[in-house]
Design a protein around this motif. Structure first.
Motif: not given
Length: 302
Positions: A194-195, A201-209, A212-216
């Motif tokens: 739900y996040m 645009e925090n560097p950490l959030m960019k990586v986590l974004r 979350s999109q690529s990790n299957q």
């Protein structure tokens, strides 16, 4: 000595012009009234009365002090009446919507203490992480977490909510402590479904974004407590609010990572339809919850 009592004694003596009459009105001794007034003079560092054998007279400083003291006592009296009336009038069923994990971890004691203070208020609590429509669904108030957008609803901030990246000591020992978000292993991210990962645009959030999109092959869930349990077991790292992971951090079952990249603090809000003409039961609840968790909230004491 209670400052309000000393102030009340001073005002009564000033109004009646006599320590004896003041003692009779206050149902106490002449000696205690005199002690109160002397104490009040010591607190202020000025003489308030010129005393004679027949009567007491206010000094110039006493005249000035009297107006302030009357105003303060009137304000205290109004405040006591206000909250006394709320407590007496607060009754009926209060419909509340609140997030699941926050409620299971922190809301039960609050509801219990609120019910003790307002026994005539019933509580119907619905736990849900979805964004409910307060008006359409008939709630008196909903608790929400995040950065709230402008709306016609009233949102009162109850407590700050910090998000921290953390993992088990065994995970950090095995894979090392990252010094930059780019060093994180995408496949190890245990992400909360739900996040809103696009909200910063925090560097950490960019990586986590991106993770979350690529990790299957990883783990995603709509419950933070389940993700925390997986992280404690060493299965990966999580981004979770401290109201969920605070106790695990305190016990050493989790450790924070990349603290220099901590995300902007969010908030826990009480959201309700109108600011004016609040039902006494709702006003009582808003006032009660506003100071309940502390500042900073107790879950951040780790």
């Amino acid at each position: 000595m209670d400052r309000l009592e000393t102030m009340k004694a001073f005002v009564t003596v000033a109004e009646l012009g006599s320590f004896t009459k003041a003692a009779e009105k206050l149902a106490t001794s002449n000696q205690l009234v005199s002690k109160y007034v002397s104490q009040f003079e010591e607190q202020l560092g000025v003489r308030l009365f010129n005393r004679t054998t027949r009567r007491v007279h206010l000094t110039q400083e006493g005249e000035q002090c009297l107006q302030h003291a009357i105003h303060i006592l009137d304000s205290v009296h109004d405040m006591e009446n206000h909250f006394g009336e709320i407590q007496k009038a607060a009754k009926g069923l209060l419909h509340i919507s609140a997030p699941v994990s926050f409620s299971t971890l922190h809301l039960a004691p609050l509801i219990r203490d609120f019910k003790k203070q307002y026994p005539e208020v019933g509580v119907n609590l619905e736990l849900s992480d979805r964004k409910v429509d307060v008006i359409e669904e008939g709630f008196d108030v909903t608790l929400r977490i995040g950065h709230l957008k402008s709306s016609s609803l009233i949102a009162k901030k109850i407590a700050p909510v910090r998000l921290v990246l953390c993992a088990a000591p065994s995970y950090i020992e095995k894979y090392g402590a990252p010094t930059h978000p780019k060093e994180l292993n995408n496949s190890h991210f245990l992400h909360y479904s739900y996040m809103d990962y696009s909200a910063s645009e925090n560097p950490l959030m960019k990586v986590l974004r991106a993770s979350s999109q690529s990790n299957q092959s990883g783990l995603a869930a709509n419950n933070g407590e389940m993700l925390m349990a997986a992280a404690i077991a060493g299965e990966g790292y999580i981004l979770q609010p401290t109201f969920i992971v605070g106790e695990a951090l305190k016990q050493g079952n989790l450790k924070t990572m990349l603290n220099d990249f901590e995300l902007e603090t969010m908030g826990l809000y009480a959201v309700y339809p109108h600011r004016k003409l609040l039902a006494p039961k709702l006003r009582a609840f808003i006032d009660f919850i506003s100071s309940y968790f502390g500042d900073p909230p107790y879950w951040d004491h780790y």
